[in-house]
Design a protein around this motif. Sequence first.
Motif, PDB file in Angstrom:
ATOM      1  N   LEU A   1     -15.454  -4.701  -7.225  1.00 17.41           N
ATOM      2  CA  LEU A   1     -16.596  -3.875  -6.826  1.00 17.41           C
ATOM      3  C   LEU A   1     -17.464  -3.520  -8.023  1.00 17.41           C
ATOM      4  O   LEU A   1     -18.694  -3.513  -7.943  1.00 17.41           O
ATOM      5  CB  LEU A   1     -16.105  -2.590  -6.140  1.00 17.41           C
ATOM      6  CG  LEU A   1     -15.543  -2.784  -4.732  1.00 17.41           C
ATOM      7  CD1 LEU A   1     -14.815  -1.528  -4.267  1.00 17.41           C
ATOM      8  CD2 LEU A   1     -16.661  -3.145  -3.754  1.00 17.41           C
TER       9      LEU A   1
ATOM     10  N   GLY B   1     -22.487  -7.584   2.714  1.00 21.78           N
ATOM     11  CA  GLY B   1     -21.853  -7.681   1.407  1.00 21.78           C
ATOM     12  C   GLY B   1     -20.571  -6.883   1.268  1.00 21.78           C
ATOM     13  O   GLY B   1     -20.051  -6.721   0.165  1.00 21.78           O
ATOM     14  N   ALA B   2     -20.024  -6.397   2.382  1.00 16.43           N
ATOM     15  CA  ALA B   2     -18.843  -5.522   2.299  1.00 16.43           C
ATOM     16  C   ALA B   2     -17.616  -6.252   1.756  1.00 16.43           C
ATOM     17  O   ALA B   2     -17.438  -7.454   1.985  1.00 16.43           O
ATOM     18  CB  ALA B   2     -18.543  -4.964   3.681  1.00 16.43           C
ATOM     19  N   LEU B   3     -16.796  -5.504   1.047  1.00 15.39           N
ATOM     20  CA  LEU B   3     -15.501  -6.018   0.576  1.00 15.39           C
ATOM     21  C   LEU B   3     -14.405  -5.298   1.352  1.00 15.39           C
ATOM     22  O   LEU B   3     -14.438  -4.068   1.469  1.00 15.39           O
ATOM     23  CB  LEU B   3     -15.344  -5.760  -0.921  1.00 15.39           C
ATOM     24  CG  LEU B   3     -13.972  -6.102  -1.513  1.00 15.39           C
ATOM     25  CD1 LEU B   3     -14.123  -6.753  -2.889  1.00 15.39           C
ATOM     26  CD2 LEU B   3     -13.078  -4.858  -1.641  1.00 15.39           C
ATOM     27  N   LEU B   4     -13.478  -6.081   1.888  1.00 12.94           N
ATOM     28  CA  LEU B   4     -12.325  -5.507   2.592  1.00 12.94           C
ATOM     29  C   LEU B   4     -11.111  -5.597   1.682  1.00 12.94           C
ATOM     30  O   LEU B   4     -10.859  -6.657   1.086  1.00 12.94           O
ATOM     31  CB  LEU B   4     -12.058  -6.287   3.890  1.00 12.94           C
ATOM     32  CG  LEU B   4     -10.697  -6.048   4.560  1.00 12.94           C
ATOM     33  CD1 LEU B   4     -10.584  -4.621   5.102  1.00 12.94           C
ATOM     34  CD2 LEU B   4     -10.464  -7.057   5.684  1.00 12.94           C
ATOM     35  N   ALA B   5     -10.380  -4.507   1.549  1.00  8.08           N
ATOM     36  CA  ALA B   5      -9.134  -4.516   0.763  1.00  8.08           C
ATOM     37  C   ALA B   5      -8.025  -3.901   1.613  1.00  8.08           C
ATOM     38  O   ALA B   5      -8.177  -2.781   2.103  1.00  8.08           O
ATOM     39  CB  ALA B   5      -9.319  -3.726  -0.520  1.00  8.08           C
ATOM     40  N   VAL B   6      -6.944  -4.649   1.796  1.00  8.48           N
ATOM     41  CA  VAL B   6      -5.808  -4.170   2.590  1.00  8.48           C
ATOM     42  C   VAL B   6      -4.608  -4.063   1.657  1.00  8.48           C
ATOM     43  O   VAL B   6      -4.237  -5.044   1.000  1.00  8.48           O
ATOM     44  CB  VAL B   6      -5.480  -5.148   3.745  1.00  8.48           C
ATOM     45  CG1 VAL B   6      -4.308  -4.634   4.560  1.00  8.48           C
ATOM     46  CG2 VAL B   6      -6.691  -5.345   4.635  1.00  8.48           C
ATOM     47  N   THR B   7      -4.033  -2.872   1.589  1.00  6.69           N
ATOM     48  CA  THR B   7      -2.878  -2.676   0.700  1.00  6.69           C
ATOM     49  C   THR B   7      -1.617  -3.128   1.415  1.00  6.69           C
ATOM     50  O   THR B   7      -1.384  -2.759   2.568  1.00  6.69           O
ATOM     51  CB  THR B   7      -2.744  -1.186   0.334  1.00  6.69           C
ATOM     52  OG1 THR B   7      -3.983  -0.762  -0.228  1.00  6.69           O
ATOM     53  CG2 THR B   7      -1.627  -0.963  -0.682  1.00  6.69           C
ATOM     54  N   ARG B   8      -0.823  -3.940   0.741  1.00 11.98           N
ATOM     55  CA  ARG B   8       0.467  -4.337   1.326  1.00 11.98           C
ATOM     56  C   ARG B   8       1.539  -4.373   0.255  1.00 11.98           C
ATOM     57  O   ARG B   8       1.233  -4.442  -0.939  1.00 11.98           O
ATOM     58  CB  ARG B   8       0.356  -5.678   2.046  1.00 11.98           C
ATOM     59  CG  ARG B   8       0.056  -6.877   1.168  1.00 11.98           C
ATOM     60  CD  ARG B   8       0.085  -8.113   2.019  1.00 11.98           C
ATOM     61  NE  ARG B   8      -0.149  -9.324   1.255  1.00 11.98           N
ATOM     62  CZ  ARG B   8      -0.059 -10.539   1.770  1.00 11.98           C
ATOM     63  NH1 ARG B   8       0.247 -10.705   3.027  1.00 11.98           N
ATOM     64  NH2 ARG B   8      -0.287 -11.595   1.026  1.00 11.98           N
TER      65      ARG B   8
ATOM     66  N   TRP C   1      -4.294 -14.473  -7.107  1.00 10.87           N
ATOM     67  CA  TRP C   1      -4.685 -15.774  -6.549  1.00 10.87           C
ATOM     68  C   TRP C   1      -5.811 -15.555  -5.555  1.00 10.87           C
ATOM     69  O   TRP C   1      -5.961 -14.468  -4.996  1.00 10.87           O
ATOM     70  CB  TRP C   1      -3.509 -16.510  -5.909  1.00 10.87           C
ATOM     71  CG  TRP C   1      -2.873 -15.828  -4.731  1.00 10.87           C
ATOM     72  CD1 TRP C   1      -1.744 -15.079  -4.730  1.00 10.87           C
ATOM     73  CD2 TRP C   1      -3.346 -15.824  -3.364  1.00 10.87           C
ATOM     74  NE1 TRP C   1      -1.486 -14.600  -3.469  1.00 10.87           N
ATOM     75  CE2 TRP C   1      -2.452 -15.052  -2.612  1.00 10.87           C
ATOM     76  CE3 TRP C   1      -4.443 -16.404  -2.719  1.00 10.87           C
ATOM     77  CZ2 TRP C   1      -2.602 -14.828  -1.241  1.00 10.87           C
ATOM     78  CZ3 TRP C   1      -4.608 -16.190  -1.354  1.00 10.87           C
ATOM     79  CH2 TRP C   1      -3.683 -15.418  -0.634  1.00 10.87           C
TER      80      TRP C   1
ATOM     81  N   GLU D   1      -5.393 -12.340  -3.297  1.00  6.73           N
ATOM     82  CA  GLU D   1      -4.478 -11.217  -3.497  1.00  6.73           C
ATOM     83  C   GLU D   1      -4.568 -10.777  -4.948  1.00  6.73           C
ATOM     84  O   GLU D   1      -4.556 -11.607  -5.860  1.00  6.73           O
ATOM     85  CB  GLU D   1      -3.044 -11.638  -3.152  1.00  6.73           C
ATOM     86  CG  GLU D   1      -2.098 -10.457  -3.155  1.00  6.73           C
ATOM     87  CD  GLU D   1      -0.817 -10.728  -2.380  1.00  6.73           C
ATOM     88  OE1 GLU D   1      -0.373 -11.893  -2.395  1.00  6.73           O
ATOM     89  OE2 GLU D   1      -0.265  -9.794  -1.793  1.00  6.73           O
TER      90      GLU D   1
ATOM     91  N   CYS E   1      -3.125  -5.880  -3.167  1.00  7.45           N
ATOM     92  CA  CYS E   1      -4.247  -5.790  -2.224  1.00  7.45           C
ATOM     93  C   CYS E   1      -4.689  -7.179  -1.804  1.00  7.45           C
ATOM     94  O   CYS E   1      -4.937  -8.042  -2.664  1.00  7.45           O
ATOM     95  CB  CYS E   1      -5.429  -5.085  -2.879  1.00  7.45           C
ATOM     96  SG  CYS E   1      -5.276  -3.312  -2.822  1.00  7.45           S
ATOM     97  N   LEU E   2      -4.761  -7.378  -0.522  1.00  7.80           N
ATOM     98  CA  LEU E   2      -5.359  -8.592   0.013  1.00  7.80           C
ATOM     99  C   LEU E   2      -6.845  -8.272   0.195  1.00  7.80           C
ATOM    100  O   LEU E   2      -7.177  -7.277   0.857  1.00  7.80           O
ATOM    101  CB  LEU E   2      -4.702  -8.913   1.352  1.00  7.80           C
ATOM    102  CG  LEU E   2      -4.657 -10.356   1.817  1.00  7.80           C
ATOM    103  CD1 LEU E   2      -4.037 -11.261   0.765  1.00  7.80           C
ATOM    104  CD2 LEU E   2      -3.880 -10.463   3.114  1.00  7.80           C
TER     105      LEU E   2
ATOM    106  N   ASP F   1     -25.111  -7.969  -2.206  1.00  7.57           N
ATOM    107  CA  ASP F   1     -23.710  -8.326  -2.447  1.00  7.57           C
ATOM    108  C   ASP F   1     -23.342  -9.672  -1.837  1.00  7.57           C
ATOM    109  O   ASP F   1     -22.592 -10.446  -2.400  1.00  7.57           O
ATOM    110  CB  ASP F   1     -22.787  -7.256  -1.853  1.00  7.57           C
ATOM    111  CG  ASP F   1     -22.694  -6.047  -2.759  1.00  7.57           C
ATOM    112  OD1 ASP F   1     -23.144  -6.148  -3.921  1.00  7.57           O
ATOM    113  OD2 ASP F   1     -22.194  -5.011  -2.317  1.00  7.57           O
TER     114      ASP F   1
ATOM    115  N   PRO G   1      -9.418  -4.531  -6.451  1.00  7.21           N
ATOM    116  CA  PRO G   1     -10.652  -4.317  -5.695  1.00  7.21           C
ATOM    117  C   PRO G   1     -11.684  -3.518  -6.490  1.00  7.21           C
ATOM    118  O   PRO G   1     -12.885  -3.797  -6.419  1.00  7.21           O
ATOM    119  CB  PRO G   1     -10.170  -3.543  -4.464  1.00  7.21           C
ATOM    120  CG  PRO G   1      -8.748  -3.935  -4.302  1.00  7.21           C
ATOM    121  CD  PRO G   1      -8.222  -4.113  -5.699  1.00  7.21           C
TER     122      PRO G   1
END
Lengths: 123, 277
Positions: B260, B221-228, B171, B250, B236-237, B274, B256
């Motif tokens: 990318l 253009g950075a992508l942030l990915a947080v594993t939960r 989502w 998510e 990954c959020l 990006d 991710p």
Amino acid sequence: MESEPCMKDALVGSDAVALACMDTRSGLLLEIQTRGDVAREDVELAAFSAAQLCTAPLEGLPCEEAEEPCEESFVASAHWIHAFARVPNRTDLVVVGLAPGDANIALLRMWIRRVAERVDLRP
Amino acid sequence: MGLATAFEAFAMVDELEPSATGELVVSGSEGPRGAVFVERGRVCWAAARGLARRLSRLLGARASLEPSAMESIFLYCKERRVPLGEHLVTRGVLRPEDLRVALLQHTVESLHHLCAHDARAAWYPRAGAGYSPQFTFATAELFAHIGAVTHAATASRLEPVLRASFGDGDWAAAFVRTNTRGFPEPVATHGAVPASASTLLRIGKWAATALDLTRTFTDDGALLAVTRRTRGANTCLVAFRSGDAFVAGETCEYGPGRILNRRAQLRRMKGVSDADL
């Protein structure tokens, strides 16, 4: 914290060009190692953001500030990859690794997890 | 409680029990303005003074019914206390998806009238009318629909970005920040976003803050990915900018990498940064 030899060793033989360890509870940058012409200031800024970037909002709670610490995260752009990992049994500590944008993200993430585990093993 | 924006009405509904059924009655200094009808924590529709016949006009237009025919059906439903739209669907003169669109439009228009200067709301539990859940709305859906209407061009641009970046089971929501609102506004969604507008807003605020932070040490253009860990599996959020908007969502552990890869391909093909993808 006597992390310096451990951090120096970790940087050797990896794609990473910088490594830092941040205490997110006290806000102190415990250690920073760089090599090549990496701007130390940029690494510091990434480390200072570790508390927020290794955290996700908790769903289903009414409190707007409810957030959960997460084990790891990364920030990837065309030029740089920053990988963050919490030290397993000292989760206030977050290690941050920096590699050029063309490095393998999966390998960098695996490497930063191992660094975090090694920091955890120190007395 | 004061209601300056529709979001504040959604926040009130989100704070109710999931089984809550009743009316959020909205008043202004001039007196009662109307109500938002809620069944089992979902918004059925909203009624505002001055818009009493708006829904039957919207339904009549979608069902291609003459005004006189629509009027007699309206009176029939009113006498028997039968939901008008669902009656039209049952009779086969209106498609279910058209009813849903008309109800959504009407509810958002009514909320616009209700939630304005000096509006106040009070909750009154009532017995439900038995609306089909198919024709009721999660507050997040209404919140995103308001954003999509207000920022239509941005929403149209971002819908394909969400579809291309996220897969089945993922989502995501795209948000914009403007000078007129003190919070990020969702303008497009993909997949089963959190049902509560309050949660969707929290995700948007989290992403906005995190992306502001990344800007201090890396490029736009950075992508942030947080594993939960969610329901026993790692997810990954993620958050990234797209033009003048940003996206939060998510995805699975490999999501991710897929995003990318898509961005790298577009960079090569189009030669854009990006943040403009």
